[in-house]
Design a protein around this motif. Structure first.
Motif, PDB file in Angstrom:
ATOM      1  N   ARG A   1       0.846  -1.178   0.000  1.00  0.00           N
ATOM      2  CA  ARG A   1       0.000   0.000   0.000  1.00  0.00           C
ATOM      3  C   ARG A   1       0.887   1.234   0.000  1.00  0.00           C
ATOM      4  O   ARG A   1       1.926   1.261   0.627  1.00  0.00           O
ATOM      5  CB  ARG A   1      -0.910   0.016   1.229  1.00  0.00           C
ATOM      6  N   GLY A   2       0.417   2.257  -0.703  1.00  0.00           N
ATOM      7  CA  GLY A   2       1.183   3.482  -0.728  1.00  0.00           C
ATOM      8  C   GLY A   2       2.399   3.439  -1.622  1.00  0.00           C
ATOM      9  O   GLY A   2       3.337   4.195  -1.431  1.00  0.00           O
ATOM     10  N   GLY A   3       2.382   2.541  -2.616  1.00  0.00           N
ATOM     11  CA  GLY A   3       3.510   2.472  -3.532  1.00  0.00           C
ATOM     12  C   GLY A   3       4.536   1.458  -3.096  1.00  0.00           C
ATOM     13  O   GLY A   3       4.469   0.883  -2.013  1.00  0.00           O
ATOM     14  N   PRO A   4       5.523   1.211  -3.956  1.00  0.00           N
ATOM     15  CA  PRO A   4       6.543   0.217  -3.629  1.00  0.00           C
ATOM     16  C   PRO A   4       7.448   0.695  -2.506  1.00  0.00           C
ATOM     17  O   PRO A   4       7.720   1.881  -2.360  1.00  0.00           O
ATOM     18  CB  PRO A   4       7.327   0.088  -4.943  1.00  0.00           C
ATOM     19  N   THR A   5       7.913  -0.250  -1.708  1.00  0.00           N
ATOM     20  CA  THR A   5       8.880   0.065  -0.658  1.00  0.00           C
ATOM     21  C   THR A   5      10.280  -0.060  -1.221  1.00  0.00           C
ATOM     22  O   THR A   5      10.477  -0.654  -2.283  1.00  0.00           O
ATOM     23  CB  THR A   5       8.703  -0.893   0.528  1.00  0.00           C
ATOM     24  N   PRO A   6      11.280   0.483  -0.534  1.00  0.00           N
ATOM     25  CA  PRO A   6      12.658   0.318  -1.027  1.00  0.00           C
ATOM     26  C   PRO A   6      13.057  -1.136  -1.235  1.00  0.00           C
ATOM     27  O   PRO A   6      13.758  -1.471  -2.194  1.00  0.00           O
ATOM     28  CB  PRO A   6      13.492   0.980   0.074  1.00  0.00           C
ATOM     29  N   VAL A   7      12.600  -2.024  -0.346  1.00  0.00           N
ATOM     30  CA  VAL A   7      12.967  -3.436  -0.460  1.00  0.00           C
ATOM     31  C   VAL A   7      12.303  -4.087  -1.663  1.00  0.00           C
ATOM     32  O   VAL A   7      12.957  -4.770  -2.469  1.00  0.00           O
ATOM     33  CB  VAL A   7      12.600  -4.194   0.828  1.00  0.00           C
ATOM     34  N   THR A   8      10.992  -3.881  -1.832  1.00  0.00           N
ATOM     35  CA  THR A   8      10.292  -4.504  -2.956  1.00  0.00           C
ATOM     36  C   THR A   8      10.780  -3.947  -4.283  1.00  0.00           C
ATOM     37  O   THR A   8      10.858  -4.671  -5.284  1.00  0.00           O
ATOM     38  CB  THR A   8       8.769  -4.309  -2.840  1.00  0.00           C
ATOM     39  N   LEU A   9      11.136  -2.666  -4.311  1.00  0.00           N
ATOM     40  CA  LEU A   9      11.643  -2.066  -5.539  1.00  0.00           C
ATOM     41  C   LEU A   9      12.983  -2.694  -5.924  1.00  0.00           C
ATOM     42  O   LEU A   9      13.224  -3.017  -7.096  1.00  0.00           O
ATOM     43  CB  LEU A   9      11.801  -0.560  -5.343  1.00  0.00           C
ATOM     44  N   ALA A  10      13.853  -2.893  -4.931  1.00  0.00           N
ATOM     45  CA  ALA A  10      15.160  -3.500  -5.211  1.00  0.00           C
ATOM     46  C   ALA A  10      15.013  -4.955  -5.650  1.00  0.00           C
ATOM     47  O   ALA A  10      15.679  -5.397  -6.600  1.00  0.00           O
ATOM     48  CB  ALA A  10      16.045  -3.407  -3.977  1.00  0.00           C
ATOM     49  N   LEU A  11      14.150  -5.705  -4.988  1.00  0.00           N
ATOM     50  CA  LEU A  11      13.960  -7.108  -5.354  1.00  0.00           C
ATOM     51  C   LEU A  11      13.346  -7.247  -6.740  1.00  0.00           C
ATOM     52  O   LEU A  11      13.782  -8.086  -7.542  1.00  0.00           O
ATOM     53  CB  LEU A  11      13.071  -7.795  -4.311  1.00  0.00           C
ATOM     54  N   ALA A  12      12.338  -6.420  -7.033  1.00  0.00           N
ATOM     55  CA  ALA A  12      11.706  -6.480  -8.351  1.00  0.00           C
ATOM     56  C   ALA A  12      12.695  -6.088  -9.444  1.00  0.00           C
ATOM     57  O   ALA A  12      12.747  -6.717 -10.511  1.00  0.00           O
ATOM     58  CB  ALA A  12      10.484  -5.558  -8.383  1.00  0.00           C
ATOM     59  N   GLY A  13      13.510  -5.065  -9.191  1.00  0.00           N
ATOM     60  CA  GLY A  13      14.496  -4.644 -10.176  1.00  0.00           C
ATOM     61  C   GLY A  13      15.534  -5.712 -10.451  1.00  0.00           C
ATOM     62  O   GLY A  13      15.922  -5.948 -11.599  1.00  0.00           O
ATOM     63  N   THR A  14      15.984  -6.383  -9.400  1.00  0.00           N
ATOM     64  CA  THR A  14      16.972  -7.456  -9.575  1.00  0.00           C
ATOM     65  C   THR A  14      16.390  -8.607 -10.383  1.00  0.00           C
ATOM     66  O   THR A  14      17.046  -9.156 -11.283  1.00  0.00           O
ATOM     67  CB  THR A  14      17.438  -7.963  -8.204  1.00  0.00           C
ATOM     68  N   ALA A  15      15.146  -8.974 -10.086  1.00  0.00           N
ATOM     69  CA  ALA A  15      14.509 -10.085 -10.794  1.00  0.00           C
ATOM     70  C   ALA A  15      14.293  -9.760 -12.268  1.00  0.00           C
ATOM     71  O   ALA A  15      14.605 -10.574 -13.159  1.00  0.00           O
ATOM     72  CB  ALA A  15      13.180 -10.430 -10.124  1.00  0.00           C
ATOM     73  N   VAL A  16      13.764  -8.575 -12.557  1.00  0.00           N
ATOM     74  CA  VAL A  16      13.495  -8.196 -13.946  1.00  0.00           C
ATOM     75  C   VAL A  16      14.803  -8.077 -14.734  1.00  0.00           C
ATOM     76  O   VAL A  16      14.894  -8.516 -15.886  1.00  0.00           O
ATOM     77  CB  VAL A  16      12.699  -6.877 -13.995  1.00  0.00           C
ATOM     78  N   SER A  17      15.835  -7.490 -14.127  1.00  0.00           N
ATOM     79  CA  SER A  17      17.121  -7.348 -14.813  1.00  0.00           C
ATOM     80  C   SER A  17      17.721  -8.714 -15.153  1.00  0.00           C
ATOM     81  O   SER A  17      18.238  -8.917 -16.261  1.00  0.00           O
ATOM     82  CB  SER A  17      18.098  -6.551 -13.940  1.00  0.00           C
ATOM     83  N   ALA A  18      17.664  -9.639 -14.214  1.00  0.00           N
ATOM     84  CA  ALA A  18      18.209 -10.974 -14.466  1.00  0.00           C
ATOM     85  C   ALA A  18      17.438 -11.679 -15.576  1.00  0.00           C
ATOM     86  O   ALA A  18      18.032 -12.341 -16.447  1.00  0.00           O
ATOM     87  CB  ALA A  18      18.171 -11.798 -13.181  1.00  0.00           C
ATOM     88  N   PHE A  19      16.116 -11.538 -15.575  1.00  0.00           N
ATOM     89  CA  PHE A  19      15.286 -12.172 -16.592  1.00  0.00           C
ATOM     90  C   PHE A  19      15.588 -11.607 -17.986  1.00  0.00           C
ATOM     91  O   PHE A  19      15.784 -12.358 -18.960  1.00  0.00           O
ATOM     92  CB  PHE A  19      13.815 -11.972 -16.251  1.00  0.00           C
ATOM     93  N   LEU A  20      15.669 -10.279 -18.088  1.00  0.00           N
ATOM     94  CA  LEU A  20      15.940  -9.653 -19.381  1.00  0.00           C
ATOM     95  C   LEU A  20      17.355  -9.947 -19.862  1.00  0.00           C
ATOM     96  O   LEU A  20      17.590 -10.114 -21.066  1.00  0.00           O
ATOM     97  CB  LEU A  20      15.719  -8.145 -19.289  1.00  0.00           C
ATOM     98  N   TYR A  21      18.296 -10.019 -18.938  1.00  0.00           N
ATOM     99  CA  TYR A  21      19.673 -10.346 -19.322  1.00  0.00           C
ATOM    100  C   TYR A  21      19.741 -11.760 -19.904  1.00  0.00           C
ATOM    101  O   TYR A  21      20.447 -12.004 -20.900  1.00  0.00           O
ATOM    102  CB  TYR A  21      20.599 -10.229 -18.124  1.00  0.00           C
ATOM    103  N   ALA A  22      19.010 -12.684 -19.313  1.00  0.00           N
ATOM    104  CA  ALA A  22      18.992 -14.055 -19.825  1.00  0.00           C
ATOM    105  C   ALA A  22      18.390 -14.101 -21.227  1.00  0.00           C
ATOM    106  O   ALA A  22      18.920 -14.783 -22.123  1.00  0.00           O
ATOM    107  CB  ALA A  22      18.209 -14.957 -18.873  1.00  0.00           C
ATOM    108  N   LEU A  23      17.289 -13.369 -21.435  1.00  0.00           N
ATOM    109  CA  LEU A  23      16.676 -13.333 -22.763  1.00  0.00           C
ATOM    110  C   LEU A  23      17.604 -12.716 -23.798  1.00  0.00           C
ATOM    111  O   LEU A  23      17.742 -13.222 -24.914  1.00  0.00           O
ATOM    112  CB  LEU A  23      15.360 -12.551 -22.706  1.00  0.00           C
TER     113      LEU A  23
END
Length: 344
Positions: A152-174
């Protein structure tokens, strides 16, 4: 401390910050002069000034106006963009090791550029840049959306960092899988991954300028809210800050700044990581000053690295991304090994 004693102290701090800002602006100007005059063929400053103010058809004038001026302008813009984006990213995530790539912009741009070559037949630098910018924007929006899931209230610093790491790893693999299937895509990706501001014409500068200008405006708008967030979300709310709006504006600024710089220049490593730390040592934690300090330091660093890359390996040159990595890697190691972690 009485009010009469506080006022002169605040005036002194403000005067010091303005002085440092002027010094940094002078450093950028010096970097511009070096970038225009130094290279495989050096040009005297007076000859460079003549080429800019009263151009002729001489070889030196053509080199300066068609090659070095666009290269210098792109170096200033990319340094400004990545320095400011790094300061915003570290402030919003409260992570001293964060950089703009945490939003997935680097890998998003890389994937979009490679995909455009393989599936849409893109073959020019201008086409790569537009697809790269679109990929960076889409990736950052995806990271922001994932960071909001379940919160609630937008992403937190932790969720933003985790989501960014996951998306970056996925796109790098592709991206890695795609470049193995196409030789042209591999060549473009390999050069882009090194990071370079060479061989970019004025049209590239004009294409990314509106995005960087908009990102800089949003960054300065975001600065007061980021100062409030640094005190904690509860305190920020009590001061009247809208947490979700503040984070959204900050992420939008980071996306525009880093997306445009990465799409045009490739992966300029460590600028968004090390520059905010240098700026913070000069300005303190006030983002109203930290943001312009970071921008100017970023521009000066990119120009200096580009000039160094031109002269260390004659008759060729090292790409600016390679020089930045050589500078940034030892700094990163020193930052990690600090006994007292940096607190934001």
């Amino acid at each position: 401390m009485s009010a009469t004693a506080v006022a002169p102290r605040l005036h002194g701090i403000r005067h010091h910050r303005i002085t440092v800002l002027a010094v940094l602006a002078a450093a950028v100007l010096a970097g511009v002069v070096l970038s225009i005059t130094v290279g495989s063929r050096s040009v005297a400053p007076l000859d460079a000034w003549h080429a800019l103010t009263a151009p002729a058809d001489t070889e030196s004038d053509i080199i300066i106006r068609s090659l070095r001026v666009p290269r210098t302008a792109l170096g200033v813009l990319s340094g400004l963009a990545l320095g400011v984006a790094g300061a915003l990213m570290q402030g919003h995530t409260r992570n001293p090791l964060a950089d703009p790539g945490l939003l997935g912009v680097t890998q998003g741009a890389a994937f979009a550029m490679v995909a455009s070559i393989m599936w849409l037949g893109a073959s020019s630098l201008l086409a790569y840049i537009w697809f790269g910018l679109a990929g960076a924007l889409v990736a950052s929006v995806g990271v922001f959306a994932l960071g909001m899931v379940g919160g609630r209230g937008g992403p937190t610093p932790v969720t933003l960092a985790l989501a960014g790491t996951a998306v970056s790893a996925f796109l790098y693999a592709l991206t890695s899988a795609l470049v193995l299937l196409d030789e042209q895509a591999m060549d473009v990706f390999r050069f882009w991954q090194a990071g370079s501001i060479a061989a970019r014409g004025p049209d590239v500068v004009w294409q990314v300028l509106p995005f960087i200008a908009a990102g800089l405006v949003l960054a300065m708008i975001n600065a007061p809210g980021l100062n409030a967030l640094s005190l904690g979300e509860d305190v920020a709310r009590s001061l009247g800050q809208h947490i979700a709006l503040t984070r959204t504006v900050g992420v939008a600024a980071v996306t525009l700044l880093s997306g445009a710089a990465v799409a045009a220049c490739g992966a300029l490593a460590f600028v968004g990581l090390i520059v905010p730390h240098l700026a913070r040592a000069l300005s303190g934690t006030d983002h109203r000053w930290l943001i312009p300090y970071s921008g100017l330091l970023g521009a000066a660093l990119v120009l200096l690295a580009d000039v160094v890359g031109r002269v260390v390996a004659p008759p060729g040159e090292l790409e600016v991304g390679v020089v930045l990595a050589l500078i940034g890697a030892p700094f990163f190691v020193a930052l990690v090994r600090r006994r007292k972690p940096v607190r934001l």
